[in-house]
Design a protein around this motif. Structure first.
Motif, mmCIF file in Angstrom:
data_model
loop_
_atom_site.group_PDB
_atom_site.id
_atom_site.type_symbol
_atom_site.label_atom_id
_atom_site.label_comp_id
_atom_site.label_asym_id
_atom_site.label_seq_id
_atom_site.Cartn_x
_atom_site.Cartn_y
_atom_site.Cartn_z
ATOM 1 N N ARG A 1 -28.529 14.113 49.805
ATOM 2 C CA ARG A 1 -29.024 14.956 50.897
ATOM 3 C C ARG A 1 -30.407 14.522 51.346
ATOM 4 N NH1 ARG A 1 -27.746 20.322 47.463
ATOM 5 N NH2 ARG A 1 -28.856 19.016 45.968
ATOM 6 N N VAL A 2 -30.702 13.240 51.141
ATOM 7 C CA VAL A 2 -32.049 12.716 51.392
ATOM 8 C C VAL A 2 -31.990 11.434 52.207
ATOM 9 C CG1 VAL A 2 -34.057 11.664 50.264
ATOM 10 C CG2 VAL A 2 -33.077 13.762 49.339
ATOM 11 N N GLN A 3 -32.963 11.279 53.088
ATOM 12 C CA GLN A 3 -33.141 10.064 53.882
ATOM 13 C C GLN A 3 -34.603 9.641 53.749
ATOM 14 O OE1 GLN A 3 -32.877 10.717 58.156
ATOM 15 N NE2 GLN A 3 -31.983 8.706 58.489
ATOM 16 N N ALA B 1 -41.718 8.319 55.192
ATOM 17 C CA ALA B 1 -41.234 9.672 55.485
ATOM 18 C C ALA B 1 -40.014 10.009 54.655
ATOM 19 C CB ALA B 1 -40.910 9.799 56.973
ATOM 20 N N CYS B 2 -39.784 11.298 54.534
ATOM 21 C CA CYS B 2 -38.595 11.827 53.862
ATOM 22 C C CYS B 2 -37.968 12.879 54.766
ATOM 23 C CB CYS B 2 -38.986 12.442 52.518
ATOM 24 S SG CYS B 2 -37.675 13.415 51.748
ATOM 25 N N THR B 3 -36.696 12.735 55.050
ATOM 26 C CA THR B 3 -35.935 13.769 55.743
ATOM 27 C C THR B 3 -34.902 14.312 54.762
ATOM 28 O OG1 THR B 3 -36.209 12.650 57.866
ATOM 29 C CG2 THR B 3 -34.487 14.297 57.725
ATOM 30 N N ALA B 4 -34.901 15.621 54.587
ATOM 31 C CA ALA B 4 -34.022 16.225 53.586
ATOM 32 C C ALA B 4 -33.216 17.354 54.197
ATOM 33 C CB ALA B 4 -34.841 16.757 52.403
ATOM 34 N N ASP B 5 -32.089 17.638 53.582
ATOM 35 C CA ASP B 5 -31.270 18.772 53.991
ATOM 36 C C ASP B 5 -32.069 20.052 53.793
ATOM 37 O OD1 ASP B 5 -28.370 19.890 54.480
ATOM 38 O OD2 ASP B 5 -29.173 20.977 52.753
#
Length: 341
Positions: free
Chosen positions: A69-71, A137-141
């Protein structure tokens, strides 16, 4: 760097969850870009448009890891661009600069080296970058991150960040987040295939969530009373009982918080008082012992590797793991495996 993307799965890059039509657990993309449009298209499952504003040849670098669930992504630009668009639905993004020259403009606020950005999935991306910029950067649910915050820190992170595009953070907090993201990406770059282990993906996700919460200060700190001595003893006893019944699983601090219904701070108080050891170090010791047993059992298997066994117990930073293992047992994990064989 390669001039083309290098997805590590047949289905191509995925975002916070497996992309429609693919069951791949992770992907890796590494790319050099020569055009703003090409660069904007790199980020998986975002809708973006980049317009170059400063004059000159465009040269960009882009790197992305997607798992669970992580980018995670890193992008470097040598020209000022205007970025517009939206992130994937149900996501929360946090970004810090690692290289910056000049100032920019993000969501109506001045952007500089001291600015930490955040973007919800319903927020419009409106970013005029400085002439030279590199960010990690981190994009998360959103649901996963906010559930973690509620269960582990008793915080409603989405309520705290609602309507915000920048977050006040100390230089040390920003440096800590930038260092974690940079180190994590370097580790994955060296051994991306280890992400096939679900334990590795879980450990990295929880390490990210914990650091994000440490970096994003609560809107208003609420005083909390430390648990009584008897309560601390009860919490530690329940924690150890849970660990004994799940001895073959790589238990994390977050797991204990959820199972015991206590915050990370309460767990910290309890372990420090009763065992004179914080829960992170205690669990690390338990996991190191588990790895040692697995290494000794795998000695006769020529295909067994230290990296694979460590990954199954959630150790994602192999050099730190080796140092911790040697400090604990007086030898490198490779020596244990070789001697067992």
């Amino acid at each position: 760097m390669s001039a083309a993307a290098k997805p590590m799965d047949a289905g191509g890059p995925i975002a916070s969850t497996a992309a429609p039509g693919t069951t791949a657990p992770f992907s890796y993309t590494l790319r050099d870009t020569l055009d703003a449009d090409e660069h904007a298209a790199c980020l998986s499952n975002w809708q973006q448009q980049y317009d170059q504003l400063s004059a000159g040849l465009f040269a960009g670098e882009f790197e992305e890891f997607c798992f669970g669930r992580v980018q995670l992504f890193r992008e470097a630009l040598n020209q000022s661009v205007h970025q517009a668009g939206i992130a994937w639905p149900g996501s929360r993004t946090v970004a810090v600069p690692t290289v910056i020259e000049g100032t920019g403009w993000f969501g109506g606020e001045t952007y500089s080296a001291d600015t930490m950005l955040t973007l919800g999935s319903s927020d419009e991306l409106d970013f005029r970058t400085p002439r030279r910029l590199e960010i990690v950067a981190c994009t998360a649910d959103t649901t996963a991150l906010n559930t973690y915050a509620l269960q582990v820190e008793h915080r409603d992170l989405e309520a705290e960040l609602s309507g915000r595009t920048t977050v006040p953070a100390s230089p040390q907090q920003m440096a800590d987040l930038g260092a974690l993201l940079t180190t994590m990406m370097a580790s994955l770059r060296a051994t991306p295939d280890l992400l096939r282990h679900p334990q590795m993906r879980t450990a990295m996700e929880q390490a990210l969530f914990a650091t994000l919460l440490n970096t994003l200060p609560p809107a208003a700190a609420s005083p909390s009373l430390a648990p009584s001595c008897r309560t601390r003893q009860f919490i530690v006893a329940r924690a150890r009982e849970y660990m004994e019944t799940h001895i073959d699983e790589p238990i994390t601090v977050a797991d204990l918080c959820v199972k015991l219904g206590v915050s990370r701070r309460t767990l910290q108080y309890s372990f420090q008082d009763v065992l004179d050891l914080n829960p992170v170090k205690f669990l690390r010791a338990i996991r190191l012992n588990a790895v040692r047993r697995a290494l000794k059992q795998a000695g006769g298997n020529e295909r067994a590797t230290v990296a694979d066994i460590a990954a199954r117990w959630g150790f994602w930073h192999l050099s730190h793991f080796s140092a911790d293992y040697k400090a604990m047992f007086g030898e490198l994990p490779s020596e244990t495996l070789r001697r067992s064989g």
